[in-house]
Design a protein around this motif. Structure first.
Motif, short mmCIF file in Angstrom:
data_model
loop_
_atom_site.label_atom_id
_atom_site.label_comp_id
_atom_site.label_asym_id
_atom_site.label_seq_id
_atom_site.Cartn_x
_atom_site.Cartn_y
_atom_site.Cartn_z
N GLN A 60 0.85 -1.19 0.00
CA GLN A 60 0.00 0.00 0.00
C GLN A 60 0.88 1.24 0.00
O GLN A 60 2.10 1.15 0.05
N THR A 61 0.24 2.37 -0.08
CA THR A 61 0.97 3.64 -0.04
C THR A 61 0.76 4.28 1.31
O THR A 61 -0.36 4.34 1.81
N THR A 63 1.62 7.87 3.57
CA THR A 63 1.97 9.27 3.39
C THR A 63 2.69 9.74 4.64
O THR A 63 2.20 9.54 5.76
N ARG A 90 4.81 1.73 -0.70
CA ARG A 90 5.15 2.95 -1.44
C ARG A 90 5.07 4.12 -0.46
O ARG A 90 4.12 4.22 0.31
N ARG A 92 4.99 8.18 0.17
CA ARG A 92 4.69 9.47 -0.44
C ARG A 92 5.02 10.54 0.58
O ARG A 92 4.47 10.53 1.68
#
Length: 103
Positions: A60-61, A63, A90, A92
């Motif tokens: 998953q991403t 942040t 991932r 960000r």
């Protein structure tokens, strides 16, 4: 169940369900049916919630945001560790802005 139905009828001052040849919901019963269905699904989701997280298989991403000084001191060292532990994750980075929640 009939006791609970009676309590609901008393509370809403509506029959909610009328029995005849077949069961018929009143207008209020119809309106409540969809809301109650949604509530029951949310309750089910709540009781089946798990917080299991396996970094080695996560895909998953996430942040991250931090003030620039924190980013330079800590986050720059943290990201390589995250990548080694969670290769499918991932990352960000979002510039830090006080009072703003990153999306």
């Amino acid at each position: 169940m009939s006791v609970k139905l009676r309590q609901l009828r008393d509370h809403f001052r509506d029959e909610l369900v009328v029995y005849g040849e077949r069961r018929q919901l009143t207008a209020l019963g119809e309106a409540l049916q969809h809301r109650i269905g949604r509530l029951l699904r949310e309750v089910d989701d709540t009781f089946n919630l798990t917080l299991h997280f396996d970094p080695s298989t996560a895909s998953q991403t996430i942040t991250l945001t931090a003030p620039e000084a924190m980013e330079m001191m800590f986050v720059s060292r943290l990201i390589p560790q995250i990548r080694a532990t969670a290769p499918g994750l991932r990352i960000r980075m979002v510039p830090f802005a006080p009072g703003i929640t990153p999306c």
